[in-house]
Design a protein around this motif. Structure first.
Motif, PDB file in Angstrom:
ATOM      1  N   UNK A 152      15.417  -5.169   0.908  1.00 27.29           N
ATOM      2  CA  UNK A 152      16.757  -4.921   1.473  1.00 27.29           C
ATOM      3  C   UNK A 152      16.794  -3.730   2.429  1.00 27.29           C
ATOM      4  N   UNK A 153      15.780  -2.866   2.391  1.00 26.57           N
ATOM      5  CA  UNK A 153      15.701  -1.728   3.305  1.00 26.57           C
ATOM      6  C   UNK A 153      14.297  -1.700   3.909  1.00 26.57           C
ATOM      7  N   UNK A 154      14.186  -1.024   5.042  1.00 28.38           N
ATOM      8  CA  UNK A 154      12.859  -0.802   5.631  1.00 28.38           C
ATOM      9  C   UNK A 154      11.937  -0.178   4.591  1.00 28.38           C
ATOM     10  N   UNK A 166       5.016  -1.421  10.589  1.00 27.41           N
ATOM     11  CA  UNK A 166       4.164  -0.355  11.122  1.00 27.41           C
ATOM     12  C   UNK A 166       3.730  -0.696  12.550  1.00 27.41           C
ATOM     13  N   UNK A 167       3.386  -1.954  12.781  1.00 33.88           N
ATOM     14  CA  UNK A 167       3.030  -2.395  14.145  1.00 33.88           C
ATOM     15  C   UNK A 167       4.204  -2.179  15.102  1.00 33.88           C
ATOM     16  N   UNK A 188       6.695  -0.108  14.774  1.00 28.05           N
ATOM     17  CA  UNK A 188       6.894   1.339  14.956  1.00 28.05           C
ATOM     18  C   UNK A 188       5.971   1.876  16.049  1.00 28.05           C
ATOM     19  N   UNK A 189       4.703   1.505  15.968  1.00 32.20           N
ATOM     20  CA  UNK A 189       3.723   2.013  16.939  1.00 32.20           C
ATOM     21  C   UNK A 189       4.033   1.503  18.344  1.00 32.20           C
ATOM     22  N   UNK A 203       3.114  -4.292   7.190  1.00 29.22           N
ATOM     23  CA  UNK A 203       2.217  -4.248   8.352  1.00 29.22           C
ATOM     24  C   UNK A 203       3.008  -4.492   9.648  1.00 29.22           C
ATOM     25  N   UNK A 261       6.889   1.964  -2.741  1.00 31.58           N
ATOM     26  CA  UNK A 261       6.441   2.919  -1.716  1.00 31.58           C
ATOM     27  C   UNK A 261       5.581   2.179  -0.694  1.00 31.58           C
ATOM     28  N   UNK A 262       5.449   2.737   0.513  1.00 30.79           N
ATOM     29  CA  UNK A 262       4.679   2.042   1.551  1.00 30.79           C
ATOM     30  C   UNK A 262       3.169   2.180   1.381  1.00 30.79           C
ATOM     31  N   UNK A 263       2.686   1.610   0.292  1.00 30.32           N
ATOM     32  CA  UNK A 263       1.263   1.536  -0.032  1.00 30.32           C
ATOM     33  C   UNK A 263       0.943   0.048  -0.110  1.00 30.32           C
ATOM     34  N   UNK A 290       7.553   3.971   5.921  1.00 30.50           N
ATOM     35  CA  UNK A 290       8.077   5.347   5.979  1.00 30.50           C
ATOM     36  C   UNK A 290       9.320   5.529   5.091  1.00 30.50           C
ATOM     37  N   UNK A 291       9.385   4.792   3.998  1.00 30.87           N
ATOM     38  CA  UNK A 291      10.565   4.863   3.130  1.00 30.87           C
ATOM     39  C   UNK A 291      10.141   4.648   1.678  1.00 30.87           C
ATOM     40  N   UNK A 292      11.041   4.928   0.756  1.00 34.47           N
ATOM     41  CA  UNK A 292      10.854   4.614  -0.661  1.00 34.47           C
ATOM     42  C   UNK A 292      12.098   3.862  -1.116  1.00 34.47           C
ATOM     43  N   UNK A 293      11.911   2.823  -1.908  1.00 32.69           N
ATOM     44  CA  UNK A 293      13.045   1.995  -2.341  1.00 32.69           C
ATOM     45  C   UNK A 293      13.064   1.969  -3.872  1.00 32.69           C
TER      46      UNK A 293
END
Lengths: 349, 349
Positions: free
Chosen positions: B191-193, B176-177, B179-180, B173, B239-241, B196-199
């Motif tokens: 370890x990574x963003x 995403x905040x 980013x906007x 969250x 995933x970003x869910x 908008x990414x998959x790890x």
């Protein structure tokens, strides 16, 4: 470049997501062209755009415009390719097509230059480029096939919204903006909300329950690698990533596998960057491979479900290796080998 | 409920993501308890929380607190289970554990009540619950196994951040905040963003290159379904869910498969909701299966990579069927069968 004739290059669909990347890559990679013409739909025709410090007037893509164009990249979807590619070929223009319209035609080479460059020597005026997920996946799969002999693959994709197009990138961004502002999330491009969601549906469904995207990954992999009997099962999924697709691949091979040889094969392959040091949390992610020429391959391991199996994860830019870059690389190779220009095309087999 | 004794229930880790869902589900599902006690770390002890209209004072989870507790849900991670579960059992308390600490112990039943409920009758005071991805996956896999006999599975997951915990939900969250707002995206949990990414990395890596999460999916599937020789290859991906995990499954079976029988098996299984009408774009997504009791199963199709194969996609709530709900369902079944309370536990085999 050797024997490079004077080349006029056209881009059909120049205002779209892939078209814009084509303009950028042709300039950044110093493609040996003497002039560039940008074509798009009647709606965009007449507009002037600035690209890489030059000013271009968009021309309408329609029959008759290809006279004097030596090489046209088509990046406007299957219907435009079906409507105009033959006209371009008749005008003596070589078509390098990004659409799926002609990929599986027997007389159309489907080429990834790191894999089957010899197919560029025998064509009827049209060279096809693979589906974005196929191209990215094969950057890991082909070197492993050369090492061990592919038999079967089971893959699941994690595909970014830019694969759908610029309007889908705007939809994800708008949904994220609405979420942060506490507003209702609207959807138009996808049947379900894509922000904070996964949608197991890319392209349309056929009677078997597979999607077109899944079938393309199977058919195109077989054609490009020259493995007509390769068994493929794909599940293609849209995820809320802006750019770069990722694919989880489990592959069964004919011959015994070993990790050292597999890593060496990946590392030596020009299309791949080996990012595989899990002890230090190093593996590819889509964010890291957006706007990268190579595709990142990592998480290589002996697959526990097969006797001769390997699993890996690959991330690569769907607009670059998955689209515009592969097309430009095909054109670069043809330029290097003297296969472009009116004389070469007139004298082809 | 028959023969339900007076039951005092405890929740260890009551302030965490799963603990809060346990409190909610025990109330919403009218679990037959006479009192509820909430335990957490010393840091939270003494605080008063409102849950479902009642006020609770958090007690410190430590040795000695389980006297008088008939049933304790442990949802505080493996180290707390290892430190306190034996103490609870010694005090006559039945432990229903969500952690991974004891799942593979031969004397600890690992139970999904729709699959192996008979294991609830023979225990030594501790019942384990499966990993979130395993539980969700088996809601599709078990009915298909019963129909056709499982031989091998290759799976890739799409796992939500709530599986990591509340701090990961806040991290997504916050990213995403940021980013906007055009601010830099910060990361601490992953370890990574993750926005908008998959790890492709959940739990820690072992020497084979698989993660703990991937190994759990294999080992736990074998134990729960009673298939010690099942071959499993898993790739687990964040995933970003926010909530609900999804899994892409390709399965090979011993016997010939057919889609009609497969769909009927899924539809008849109490843990699954069949959402499989691709002509009308109906398939499960994680957003649709957050806070749902059943897991959604769809995209059923004959798998093109095997001779007797099926592929499907399943989405289910990782905090519910993947955690709190499965634990409560195990307790509900034990209550219905008279297996709870001091007398039942004292008289057990």
């Amino acid at each position: 470049m050797v024997n490079t004739p004077s080349l006029t290059v056209g881009i059909v669909g120049a205002t779209g997501a892939v078209g814009q990347e084509l303009v950028r890559l042709l300039h950044e990679r110093n493609f040996p062209m003497t002039s560039l013409r940008l074509f798009a739909s009647a709606r965009s025709a007449g507009k002037t755009v600035e690209r890489n410090g030059k000013s271009y007037t968009i021309e309408e893509a329609k029959p008759g415009v290809f006279a004097g164009v030596d090489l046209a990249f088509f990046a406007a979807g299957g219907s435009v390719t079906r409507a105009l590619a033959k006209d371009a070929v008749a005008a003596g223009c070589l078509v390098i097509d990004k659409s799926s319209a002609l990929r599986m035609e027997p007389n159309v080479p489907l080429v990834i230059p790191e894999i089957n460059p010899e197919k560029l020597r025998r064509h009827e005026g049209i060279i096809a480029n693979p589906n974005c997920s196929t191209a990215v996946m094969l950057m890991g799969l082909w070197p492993l096939h050369q090492a061990f002999g592919l038999k079967r693959i089971i893959v699941s994709t994690y595909q970014s919204v830019s694969g759908t197009g610029a309007e889908a990138v705007r939809e994800l961004e708008a949904q994220v903006q609405a979420h942060v502002k506490g507003l209702p999330l609207e959807k138009k491009v996808y049947p379900y909300q894509i922000a904070f969601n996964c949608i197991p549906h890319i392209d349309s469904f056929d009677a078997t329950g597979y999607t077109g995207e899944e079938t393309k990954m199977a058919q195109e992999s077989r054609k490009i690698m020259g493995l007509p009997n390769l068994r493929v099962s794909a599940t293609t999924v849209r995820v809320p990533v802006v750019r770069a697709h990722s694919i989880s691949v489990s592959a069964e091979f004919e011959r015994p596998v070993n990790l050292e040889k597999a890593r060496a094969a990946i590392a030596a392959f020009p299309g791949a960057e080996l990012v595989d040091d899990v002890a230090n949390k190093k593996y590819p992610t889509p964010l890291d491979f957006a706007e990268k020429v190579k595709c990142g391959v990592g998480r290589l391991r002996i697959d526990t479900a097969w006797d001769n199996g390997l699993s890996f994860w690959v991330s690569g830019d769907n607009l670059w290796k998955g689209a515009a870059l592969n097309a430009v690389q095909n054109a670069e190779l043809m330029a290097r080998e003297g296969l472009l220009g009116k004389a070469a095309l007139a004298g082809r087999a």
